[in-house]
Design an enzyme around this catalytic site. Sequence first.
Site, PDB file in Angstrom:
ATOM      1  N   PHE A  62       0.811  -1.055   0.130  1.00  0.00           N
ATOM      2  CA  PHE A  62       0.081  -0.093   0.179  1.00  0.00           C
ATOM      3  C   PHE A  62       0.822   1.195  -0.211  1.00  0.00           C
ATOM      4  CE2 PHE A  62      -2.466  -3.478   2.253  1.00  0.00           C
ATOM      5  CZ  PHE A  62      -3.477  -3.858   1.034  1.00  0.00           C
TER       6      PHE A  62
ATOM      7  N   GLU B 290       7.516   1.039  -0.416  1.00  0.00           N
ATOM      8  CA  GLU B 290       8.108   1.524  -1.660  1.00  0.00           C
ATOM      9  C   GLU B 290       9.452   2.088  -1.178  1.00  0.00           C
ATOM     10  OE1 GLU B 290       5.656   4.280  -3.960  1.00  0.00           O
ATOM     11  OE2 GLU B 290       7.641   5.163  -4.827  1.00  0.00           O
TER      12      GLU B 290
ATOM     13  N   ARG C 158       2.395  15.249  -6.294  1.00  0.00           N
ATOM     14  CA  ARG C 158       1.231  14.543  -6.455  1.00  0.00           C
ATOM     15  C   ARG C 158       0.014  15.195  -6.203  1.00  0.00           C
ATOM     16  NH1 ARG C 158      -0.571  10.302  -9.855  1.00  0.00           N
ATOM     17  NH2 ARG C 158       1.290   9.107 -10.166  1.00  0.00           N
TER      18      ARG C 158
ATOM     19  N   PHE D 200      -0.963   8.590  -2.882  1.00  0.00           N
ATOM     20  CA  PHE D 200       0.550   9.227  -3.005  1.00  0.00           C
ATOM     21  C   PHE D 200       0.289  10.719  -3.002  1.00  0.00           C
ATOM     22  CE2 PHE D 200       4.616  10.020  -4.821  1.00  0.00           C
ATOM     23  CZ  PHE D 200       5.532   9.003  -4.157  1.00  0.00           C
TER      24      PHE D 200
ATOM     25  N   ALA E 224       2.583   3.596  -7.960  1.00  0.00           N
ATOM     26  CA  ALA E 224       2.043   4.515  -8.999  1.00  0.00           C
ATOM     27  C   ALA E 224       0.852   3.914  -9.808  1.00  0.00           C
ATOM     28  CB  ALA E 224       3.064   5.233  -9.672  1.00  0.00           C
TER      29      ALA E 224
ATOM     30  N   GLU F 267      -4.894   2.368  -7.395  1.00  0.00           N
ATOM     31  CA  GLU F 267      -4.943   3.603  -6.450  1.00  0.00           C
ATOM     32  C   GLU F 267      -6.273   4.350  -6.620  1.00  0.00           C
ATOM     33  OE1 GLU F 267      -1.001   5.059  -7.718  1.00  0.00           O
ATOM     34  OE2 GLU F 267      -0.864   5.609  -5.718  1.00  0.00           O
TER      35      GLU F 267
END
Length: 771
Positions: free
Chosen positions: A222, A226, A304, A338, A502, A705
Amino acid sequence: MKNIDSRTHVRGESIYLDDIPVIRGTLFGAAFGSPVAHGVIRHLDLTVAEAMPGVVRILTYKDVTGENQIGGIVPDEPLLAEHHVHYCGMPIAFVVAATDDEARAAVKKISVDIDPLPVITDPREAQALDELIIRPRTFRLGDTATAWEQCAYIFDGTADTNGQEHLYIETQGAYAVPQENNGIKLYSSTQGPTAVQRAVARSSGLPMHQIDVDVTRLGGGFGGKEDQANMWAALCALAAHILRKPVKYALHRMEDMAMTGKRHPYSSDFKIGLDNDLKIVAYEATFYQNAGAAADLSPAVMERTLFHCTNSYFIPNVTATAYCCRTNLPPNTAFRGFGGPQGMFVIEAAITKAAESLGVDAAIIQAQNLNKTGDEFPYGQKAVSESHICWNKAQDVYEIDVIRGQIAAFNDTSTLYKKGLALMPVCFGISFTNTRMNQARALVHVYTDGSVGVSTGAVEMGQGVNTKMVQVAAHVLSIQSERVKLHSTSTYRIANTSPSAASATADLNGKAVEMACTSIIQRLKAVVAEELQVSVDEITLKDEFVYWGDKKTDWYWQRLVMAAYTKRVSLSEHAHYATPDIHYDATKEKGHPFAYHVYGTAIVEVTVDCLRGTYEVDAVKVVHDFGVSMNPLVDRGQIEGGIVQGIGWMTMEEVVFDKAGRLRSNALSTYKVPDIYSVPKQIIIEPLKTEQDNQAIFRSKAVGEPPLMYGIGAYFALRNAVLAFNPAATIPFDAPMTPEKVLLALYNVNAIRRTMPFANDQTANSLEINP
Ligand code: MTE
Ligand code: HPA
Ligand code: MOS
């Protein structure tokens, strides 16, 4: 095709980090984290801990063989704290012991003297003190300064969203096994094998080619893995490198919750101006991102937020500024969306504020301002828009007028329960916002028995990407999917991978698989064309057989493969894909950063118990832009999961840090996530099938996402239910809308406070939600 993991998942046979058989002699690590959020280390006392049973070694920053640094975007994060600590839980020492329990017992015996420094937990306070991690950034379209004059109505306000714990079922962890000549093999629960490889190389001082990071699958990431899997992998690798023994560390839930970053809380200001037709003429937003104590991915997340600050709307004049604020919390990190959801919440709050002030339904303003194809986003890209079609289709297929009628009738007759409704359009850009990350590779081997091995940089974390990779290979090779095996993700097989993130993993890696398989097929066709003495153009493959024109030949897959092998034709291919046509110029804040956008509209219906403040989500009804889904079941799973996770963020999940920077919601007893009883009673998903070309793999648009943001609708639906009970309620835009906040709003806490017999001044203050 069903998920290739379904059988082993159901039987409990799928391999996660903790299922990897441990080699004899393996040692176990545990991190000692700072007990205070900010200060200078005066003295670290390891003597008692070192004498504890089973303890082999306790590592501190002095033991780091390479650079004591794991910061990816900004080098501001030591692997182990040196003199300063910047957040509670910041690793100071790493205990290595014979067993897990012994390592943790020793951690408890470490003591540290820290001279405390002031603790900042609030991003606005950080910004006022110029505690910024990167320069602020501003996206501009048109000119808001002059546009205000054209507005008939102007509203402003603030909107806050809290953080969110990732709560992947599998906690963070790594297992480092030393190899001959200084090599290290690392099993890591990471979305970014290369990110781990880089962090390990840097902190150990080894070249990247000495480090093989191997990932079979994650029990969820989730976004939380990352970047933040790096720390644990680097600690295990360092210990393994120094001690030449395998070292494993799998975090306990409370360690994971306390030591890792979460979704970024944001505090934001907005100003919105509309004309008489309720067209939004101008929009200004200022975002204060609570980045935590180090950069981690915050600068990219912040970017973002700006990309998505107008959600699905076209607004001709926009000024949006974001600050990346350094606070004394664990570094916050990627989380599904994000930063996009945080930006979208604010524009929805602004529209809601305008609607409530003008006495119109927010949906009227939303509908009036949806973008169309050709409209420019504040960052310069032109929309290829599905906004109107999703919105209109949602109204039609779900008969919004009927729903509205039912809710109005219910609210007319019910006093203790009230229903609320909200519509949530979503427009989410697909691609890494950092252009160079939009590349991927795949390695395909066809073995002489006709079975196929595929390796990519994609990491399976429950989102079904491995199933999609098998589908791509099987489809392009025209063979049964059972012939295709997807291998674990290894930095030795596939180099320089971008993290699986992403929402672009299937697109990027899938395109690389498609390219590799296409090359192999071209070679195989040439082989058979030569055998049959026909032109290659006349050869096709279908269902494992070679066709010459329309005629099925007796050349089947294995025969073809064997013939190619006999002729010494390569049966392997490594392919590289880079998303075409994307670019971005951060000096101008203009470009074309996204391959495409995913659109959708959700209708969210809730019921509030106006005595208790509790609520239920009755339904989430969605029209979602799939392109052409290559796996409708997997994609449905993503949408359902995303919606529930989004609703959790917006309603019940409440991350609480105290003023001293200590996490109070540090276990599942104090941090409430959606369970089976609190998921929407109904989730209906109506596909919007878009046939035109897009840059998605097989035109099947990314789905990971975007659905999370449908959950934002739950916040606004709850707000409407509260207002149905108490039209005078003053409700700050402050998510999550927990039952406590609902209750306070239902009875307008300011009015109640005066009459509550038990309310001394202190409780009154703590109840104050709208100071
Ligand atoms: N679904 C499951 N089951 N588990 C996960 O960890 N991560 C989400 C989403 N869906 C996640 C998930 C996030 S944050 C992203 S970016 C995408 O999946 C990543 O995978 P994709 O690029 O293949 O969509
Ligand atoms: N999404 C997820 N991770 C990222 C991105 C993004 O847009 N950019 C850099 N890392
Ligand atoms: Mo997802 S937040 O891009 O890992």
